[in-house]
Every structure is written in C-alpha cells, then in structure tokens.
Write an enzyme that holds these catalytic residues in place. Structure first.
Site, PDB file in Angstrom:
ATOM      1  N   LYS A 183       0.850  -1.202   0.000  1.00 16.16           N
ATOM      2  CA  LYS A 183       0.000   0.000   0.000  1.00 16.16           C
ATOM      3  C   LYS A 183       0.881   1.247   0.000  1.00 16.16           C
ATOM      4  O   LYS A 183       1.523   1.575   0.984  1.00 16.16           O
ATOM      5  CB  LYS A 183      -0.920   0.054   1.226  1.00 16.16           C
ATOM      6  CG  LYS A 183      -2.021   1.091   0.979  1.00 16.16           C
ATOM      7  CD  LYS A 183      -2.579   1.755   2.199  1.00 16.16           C
ATOM      8  CE  LYS A 183      -1.801   2.892   2.774  1.00 16.16           C
ATOM      9  NZ  LYS A 183      -1.752   4.127   1.966  1.00 16.16           N
ATOM     10  N   GLY A 235       7.236   4.527   7.994  1.00 17.93           N
ATOM     11  CA  GLY A 235       6.435   5.738   8.181  1.00 17.93           C
ATOM     12  C   GLY A 235       6.717   6.335   9.545  1.00 17.93           C
ATOM     13  O   GLY A 235       7.788   6.128  10.125  1.00 17.93           O
ATOM     14  N   SER A 236       5.760   7.061  10.060  1.00 19.89           N
ATOM     15  CA  SER A 236       5.975   7.775  11.321  1.00 19.89           C
ATOM     16  C   SER A 236       5.933   6.820  12.520  1.00 19.89           C
ATOM     17  O   SER A 236       5.294   5.760  12.464  1.00 19.89           O
ATOM     18  CB  SER A 236       4.891   8.846  11.492  1.00 19.89           C
ATOM     19  OG  SER A 236       3.623   8.228  11.540  1.00 19.89           O
ATOM     20  N   VAL A 239       2.230   6.148  13.748  1.00 20.10           N
ATOM     21  CA  VAL A 239       1.483   5.101  13.035  1.00 20.10           C
ATOM     22  C   VAL A 239       2.158   3.740  13.256  1.00 20.10           C
ATOM     23  O   VAL A 239       1.479   2.721  13.382  1.00 20.10           O
ATOM     24  CB  VAL A 239       1.351   5.439  11.530  1.00 20.10           C
ATOM     25  CG1 VAL A 239       0.664   4.295  10.785  1.00 20.10           C
ATOM     26  CG2 VAL A 239       0.557   6.726  11.345  1.00 20.10           C
ATOM     27  N   GLY A 240       3.472   3.732  13.379  1.00 12.44           N
ATOM     28  CA  GLY A 240       4.177   2.482  13.657  1.00 12.44           C
ATOM     29  C   GLY A 240       3.646   1.802  14.914  1.00 12.44           C
ATOM     30  O   GLY A 240       3.517   0.575  14.973  1.00 12.44           O
ATOM     31  N   GLU A 257      10.216   0.682  10.209  1.00 15.20           N
ATOM     32  CA  GLU A 257      11.228   1.690   9.860  1.00 15.20           C
ATOM     33  C   GLU A 257      10.570   3.036  10.105  1.00 15.20           C
ATOM     34  O   GLU A 257       9.729   3.470   9.322  1.00 15.20           O
ATOM     35  CB  GLU A 257      11.608   1.573   8.377  1.00 15.20           C
ATOM     36  CG  GLU A 257      12.208   0.244   7.973  1.00 15.20           C
ATOM     37  CD  GLU A 257      13.702   0.190   8.239  1.00 15.20           C
ATOM     38  OE1 GLU A 257      14.262   1.208   8.689  1.00 15.20           O
ATOM     39  OE2 GLU A 257      14.292  -0.865   7.989  1.00 15.20           O
ATOM     40  N   CYS A 296      13.878  10.582   6.647  1.00 16.23           N
ATOM     41  CA  CYS A 296      13.901  10.036   8.003  1.00 16.23           C
ATOM     42  C   CYS A 296      15.284  10.193   8.637  1.00 16.23           C
ATOM     43  O   CYS A 296      15.406  10.319   9.843  1.00 16.23           O
ATOM     44  CB  CYS A 296      13.496   8.575   7.968  1.00 16.23           C
ATOM     45  SG  CYS A 296      14.386   7.644   6.710  1.00 16.23           S
ATOM     46  N   GLU A 394      10.234  15.476  15.187  1.00 13.58           N
ATOM     47  CA  GLU A 394      10.597  15.431  13.772  1.00 13.58           C
ATOM     48  C   GLU A 394       9.800  16.502  13.024  1.00 13.58           C
ATOM     49  O   GLU A 394       8.577  16.400  12.902  1.00 13.58           O
ATOM     50  CB  GLU A 394      10.246  14.031  13.244  1.00 13.58           C
ATOM     51  CG  GLU A 394      10.855  13.706  11.919  1.00 13.58           C
ATOM     52  CD  GLU A 394      10.495  12.295  11.462  1.00 13.58           C
ATOM     53  OE1 GLU A 394       9.395  11.811  11.778  1.00 13.58           O
ATOM     54  OE2 GLU A 394      11.323  11.682  10.769  1.00 13.58           O
TER      55      GLU A 394
HETATM   56  P1  NAD Z   1       2.725   8.143   8.027  1.00 12.25           P
HETATM   57  O1  NAD Z   1       3.061   7.261   9.162  1.00 12.25           O
HETATM   58  O2  NAD Z   1       1.695   9.172   8.216  1.00 12.25           O
HETATM   59  O3  NAD Z   1       2.228   7.271   6.774  1.00 12.25           O
HETATM   60  C1  NAD Z   1       3.004   6.229   6.252  1.00 12.25           C
HETATM   61  C2  NAD Z   1       2.084   5.220   5.585  1.00 12.25           C
HETATM   62  O4  NAD Z   1       1.226   4.680   6.575  1.00 12.25           O
HETATM   63  C3  NAD Z   1       1.182   5.797   4.491  1.00 12.25           C
HETATM   64  O5  NAD Z   1       1.050   4.862   3.448  1.00 12.25           O
HETATM   65  C4  NAD Z   1      -0.144   5.951   5.217  1.00 12.25           C
HETATM   66  O6  NAD Z   1      -1.259   5.876   4.344  1.00 12.25           O
HETATM   67  C5  NAD Z   1      -0.121   4.767   6.148  1.00 12.25           C
HETATM   68  N1  NAD Z   1      -0.976   4.891   7.336  1.00 12.25           N
HETATM   69  C6  NAD Z   1      -1.361   6.013   7.975  1.00 12.25           C
HETATM   70  N2  NAD Z   1      -2.157   5.698   9.023  1.00 12.25           N
HETATM   71  C7  NAD Z   1      -2.269   4.359   9.027  1.00 12.25           C
HETATM   72  C8  NAD Z   1      -2.952   3.431   9.878  1.00 12.25           C
HETATM   73  N3  NAD Z   1      -3.694   3.839  10.903  1.00 12.25           N
HETATM   74  N4  NAD Z   1      -2.818   2.121   9.616  1.00 12.25           N
HETATM   75  C9  NAD Z   1      -2.062   1.686   8.587  1.00 12.25           C
HETATM   76  N5  NAD Z   1      -1.410   2.509   7.740  1.00 12.25           N
HETATM   77  C10 NAD Z   1      -1.511   3.833   7.974  1.00 12.25           C
HETATM   78  O7  NAD Z   1       4.103   8.745   7.544  1.00 12.25           O
HETATM   79  P2  NAD Z   1       4.361   9.779   6.381  1.00 12.25           P
HETATM   80  O8  NAD Z   1       3.964  11.114   6.835  1.00 12.25           O
HETATM   81  O9  NAD Z   1       3.790   9.251   5.110  1.00 12.25           O
HETATM   82  O10 NAD Z   1       5.958   9.659   6.228  1.00 12.25           O
HETATM   83  C11 NAD Z   1       6.839  10.367   7.000  1.00 12.25           C
HETATM   84  C12 NAD Z   1       7.359   9.534   8.139  1.00 12.25           C
HETATM   85  O11 NAD Z   1       7.980   8.346   7.629  1.00 12.25           O
HETATM   86  C13 NAD Z   1       8.428  10.254   8.919  1.00 12.25           C
HETATM   87  O12 NAD Z   1       8.233  10.023  10.283  1.00 12.25           O
HETATM   88  C14 NAD Z   1       9.722   9.598   8.436  1.00 12.25           C
HETATM   89  O13 NAD Z   1      10.786   9.707   9.332  1.00 12.25           O
HETATM   90  C15 NAD Z   1       9.267   8.193   8.235  1.00 12.25           C
HETATM   91  N6  NAD Z   1      10.178   7.469   7.342  1.00 12.25           N
HETATM   92  C16 NAD Z   1      11.026   6.522   7.872  1.00 12.25           C
HETATM   93  C17 NAD Z   1      11.942   5.858   7.055  1.00 12.25           C
HETATM   94  C18 NAD Z   1      12.902   4.852   7.625  1.00 12.25           C
HETATM   95  O14 NAD Z   1      13.527   4.137   6.839  1.00 12.25           O
HETATM   96  N7  NAD Z   1      13.070   4.748   8.924  1.00 12.25           N
HETATM   97  C19 NAD Z   1      11.974   6.138   5.695  1.00 12.25           C
HETATM   98  C20 NAD Z   1      11.113   7.088   5.189  1.00 12.25           C
HETATM   99  C21 NAD Z   1      10.195   7.754   6.016  1.00 12.25           C
END
Ligand code: NAD
Length: 495
Positions: A183, A235-236, A239-240, A257, A296, A394
């Site tokens: 996704k 992602g964040s 949400v993680g 991640e 990130c 962040e």
């Molecule tokens: P986000 O967590 O808002 O979204 C990431 C993904 O999760 C998107 O596809 C989103 O649709 C999905 N998502 C959102 N809510 C969800 C839920 N309740 N259940 C399941 N999926 C859900 O993050 P973002 O704003 O898209 O990206 C930025 C973040 O990602 C920053 O915190 C950044 O540091 C992190 N990031 C980490 C790495 C790494 O390798 N550690 C790499 C890139 C980005």
C-alpha cells in the site's frame, strides 16, 4: 524557462493492481493526487478499502505455493528484469516522482529512479543467498536448516521516497519467496503504479499486488488482515505504534522503519587542513535540504564545537542558502516542495513556535501562511535549547537547529537525549574519538565525515522509537522475511 511537464497517467493506470490486473473499487471512490509544487491535481486514484485488501490478500495467498517453490535464482532473475525495465523508463518515472512527491527532478527524483533500479538488481543478484546450515550432530543424525518465507507480506510505505522504499519492500519480500500486498502513501502512489505497470506480465498473477487508499482505511485493513503473515511498515513512529497493536494479537511478524531526529556532531579538526568547505557541504547534505528535509535520516540537530562555531556556521549557511528552491519539475531547481498543506502548516507552526520562544534565524524564516506552492526555504535556527519542541520532534521539513557544545560528553548527552535512534553523522578525523562516539551514540546508522544516503547491501534500521528490524541488505531480508526451519533426520541404520 521551459518546465518538463508530467501528463496524467494513461486511463486505467491509476487503479489498484491486483492479481495481475487493474482494479477499481466497486463504489468508484477516488483520491486526488496533487502536485505540491503547483498545488494542482495530477490525477485520481482508486480509494481502496478493506474490500480491495481482502481481494489482494486472497490473490497473494493463492499465488504463494508456486512462487515459494520457484528456484531462488528464477525469482531473482525476475527482479533483475524489473530493474532493467525501470532503468529503461527512468526518466519518465523520475518525472512522475517529482510531480507527486515535490522532490526536485535534478537533485532527487532522477537519483531515486536510478537508486531503485539498483535495489531491484541487488536483490535480483543476492536472492540465491537464501541458504541454510548443516549441524555436525554425528554420523547418525542429519540435521540442517532452511530459510522459509513467512507467506503473505503486507507492506505500507510513506510518500517521501516512495519508489526507493517500494522497491526495497518488493525486492525483499519477493526474493525470499513471499507474495506481497503493497500500500503506497495516498499522497504519492503514482511512481509505484507505474512500476506495477512495468512489472505487468512479469511475475505470476497475485505475487505482486498494489492497493491504493488511505492509511486509516486500506492501510489499517492490511495491517490487521488475518491472511497477512508479516507486516513491513515504513512511516511515522505514531502510526508504527498503531501497526504494532494491529499485528500483536495474531503475532504477525513485523518490521518497523520509523522516524528520526538525527544528530550531526562537528569537532574542530573536521575543518582543519582545508576541509572547511567540504565539511560544511556534507553537513548541509546530511540535513537533506535538497529533499526539503523530508528524510527520516535528516541530520536535523547540528551540534558544533564552540571553537569553530563562528567559522563553520556561516559556511553551512552559505552552502544551504545556495540551493535554488522552486518547482520540482524545473530542471534547474535543487530543492522542491514539501508534500502537502498539512505538512507545510506543521512546519510553519514548529518554526513560528521557536521564533516566539526567542530563537534566531541564521538563514530562512517562518514560512508564509498561504503559499502558491509548498516550497519553504532552507532554514537554520540558532539560540535553541535542546529541550524545545523544535529540537525534539521530527519537523520533516527544511529546518535544522544548531546548538554549540564544549565537551565530547556534552555532545553525546545532547545527541542521545531523544526518543529516536535512527541515524547520526560525526565529523572528526580523530580515530580514538570516532571509536568512542560510534560506541556511545544510540543510532542504527552512523556516518563519519559524510552525509550520504543508504546503499543496497548495508543493513539499515533504527533503535529506540525509530523502529525494529533492518532492511536494504540480504542479511536484513533473511532475518525479516524468512524463518529458520530445522530438520533433523535419524539416519542410523536400523532406526
Ligand atoms: P505516516 O506514518 O503518516 O504514513 C506512512 C504510511 O502509513 C502511508 O502509506 C499511510 O497511508 C499509512 N498509514 C497512515 N495511518 C495508518 C494506519 N492507521 N494504519 C495503517 N497505515 C496507515 O508517515 P508519512 O507522513 O507518510 O511519512 C513520514 C514519516 O515516515 C516520517 O516520520 C519519516 O521519518 C518516516 N520514514 C522513515 C523511514 C525509515 O527508513 N526509517 C523512511 C522514510 C520515512
């Protein structure tokens, strides 16, 4: 000036890709993908929900027995072929990436398209390394282990580096014999859909599925689906944590991640012997200003020894301010746009709060309230306390805080005073100091005297609230995407 234009994808491209075919949600609901540089719509994609996830997971389960039985070299060969197809189409894919993510085509999007081909080719080559072990248990017992795929993997990725991260997820899952439902982020799903188009007909139907949709709908449904054996989420951290809860009940395997607030620490010897210019440039690179700070691993907290503050800081400011900010599709622009109005507003709020707390701007300013495109300038803030929100959370924008330090111990304390532990950057040529600091700093990835990006083959992942597990390497893929099966055969005659 002529801008490279990115046109709407061909009809049908913007649906989900499930079981080897394009799929639109039955209710016809769509999401609009916007170009953040221009604040204008690019195209509509299907707003998939639990229904599409269900169909995709079913297709992946059906494809699994034949896919996992395939020789690893054949799976690897198909990934390499996808890498070749992506390379052939790299310029078009780079334009899609620049249009949807705001990452400048000149400095970022082209590099990401080529980097993603490297990821596919790397895993295509190392897929055959899915080896097991034999145990020396004596002549009567033949005991060995194999590496088995978990089954169906659900991967969820963010918008900031969508193609690169998507290719990491696809490669790791498929190389190791898993089937995948991916996704992409709602803000930037188009390069991934283009990749699915390039992959069409390559993998057996159901091996690679892409479902577009919102995080709270399609993403949440994927993370909690009982047919998903492993979830890999980038992602964040917020949400993680939700993903962790969603997978806990069924003990699904999990890789996270997550976010970071990475420190960059500069010692006086880093600018000696004519190194001032290159160190300043690497410090700016580590901050990922050319990616609007939307990385990130951005070195967004800069700690500079007080003896070199007055010399280094103007140079870092000069290098950072030299970036040309503008439309991500403009071939002459170095730094594009942040992803959307929500992110822009949050960046603005962070900076305005620091300004109200009494911080100073070395370069940059509080972004304007209603911009024509979401392109804030590189901003370096001084006069900040490491306890302020701007130094702890962040920002995910082109905003670096710079804080002077006196002693090595003070630098380590400030660097580690965070709930994140993703990356760190050290600038010193003193080997003893490098050894001490690389041991002392809590981070999954430490770079010394450079501010570069991830390279396929390195195991990369975070500690503390930056995540669990590692990706980008065959070792990471084997740990995260397979389990060890041990087989012990009694071969004693007459047994
Ligand atoms: P986000 O967590 O808002 O979204 C990431 C993904 O999760 C998107 O596809 C989103 O649709 C999905 N998502 C959102 N809510 C969800 C839920 N309740 N259940 C399941 N999926 C859900 O993050 P973002 O704003 O898209 O990206 C930025 C973040 O990602 C920053 O915190 C950044 O540091 C992190 N990031 C980490 C790495 C790494 O390798 N550690 C790499 C890139 C980005």
């Amino acid at each position: 000036m002529t801008l490279l234009e990115y046109k709407l994808p061909e009809a049908g491209l913007a649906g989900s890709y499930i079981n080897g075919a394009w799929h639109w949600p039955d209710d016809g609901r769509t999401l609009t993908v916007e170009n953040p540089s221009r604040r204008e719509p690019i195209c509509e994609v299907g707003r998939g929900t639990g229904d599409e996830i269900d169909i995709a997971v079913g297709a992946a389960r059906a494809a699994l027995p034949a896919w996992r039985a395939l020789a690893a070299s054949e799976r690897g060969g198909l990934l390499s072929e996808l890498g070749r197809r992506l390379e052939e189409n790299a310029e078009e894919v780079a334009r899609i990436l620049a249009a949807e993510s705001g990452n400048a085509i000149k400095t970022q999007a082209r590099g990401e398209a080529m980097g993603a081909t490297g990821v596919l080719k790397y895993y295509g080559g190392v897929a055959v390394e899915q080896k097991g072990e034999t145990l020396p248990l004596g002549p009567d017992l033949f005991s060995y282990s194999t590496r088995e795929p978990h089954g169906v993997v659900g991967s969820i990725i963010p918008w900031n580096s969508p193609l690169q991260l998507g290719c990491v997820k696809i490669s790791m899952a498929l190389a190791t014999g898993n089937c995948l439902v991916l996704k992409p982020a709602e803000d930037a799903p188009l390069a991934i859909l283009k990749l699915a188009e390039l992959a069409d007909g390559l993998f057996p139907p159901g091996v690679l599925n892409v479902v577009t949709g919102l995080g709270g709908e399609a993403g949440a449904a994927l993370a909690s689906h009982p047919g998903v054996d492993k979830v890999s989420f980038t992602g964040s951290s917020e949400v993680g944590k939700l993903i962790g809860h969603a997978t806990a009940d069924r003990i699904a395997k999990l890789t996270l991640e997550l976010g970071g607030k990475s420190p960059t620490i500069v010692f006086p010897d880093a600018i000696e012997n004519g190194r001032l210019d290159s160190t300043a440039q690497q410090v700016a690179n580590a901050m990922r200003f050319a990616r609007q700070g939307q990385s990130c691993t951005a070195g967004s907290r800069l700690f500079v020894h007080k003896d070199i503050w007055d010399v280094l800081m103007p140079k870092v400011a000069e290098k950072s301010a030299a970036l040309r900010v503008g439309d991500a599709l403009d071939p002459d622009v170095d730094m594009g746009a942040v992803i959307n109005s929500e992110r822009y507003g949050e960046i603005r709020a962070f900076v305005a709060e620091a300004e109200a707390q009494g911080a100073s701007f070395l370069i940059g300013e509080t972004p304007v309230e209603d911009p024509s495109g979401f392109s804030p300038n590189p901003t370096i803030i001084t006069g900040v306390d490491n306890a302020w929100r701007i130094a702890r959370e962040e920002v995910f924008g082109p905003v670096m805080v710079a804080i002077p330090f006196e002693t090595e111990a003070e630098a380590i304390d400030m660097a580690n005073d965070t709930h994140y532990g993703l990356a760190a950057f050290l600038f010193t040529h003193d080997v003893s100091r490098i050894s001490r600091l690389t041991r002392a700093i809590d981070a999954g990835w430490i770079q010394v005297n450079q501010g570069g990006g991830q390279i396929p083959g390195m195991s990369y992942g975070g500690t503390k609230q930056s995540g669990t597990g590692s990706e980008y390497s065959i070792e990471g893929a084997l740990e995260a995407y397979t389990y060890r099966k041990c087989i012990t055969i009694n071969i004693k005659e007459g047994a």
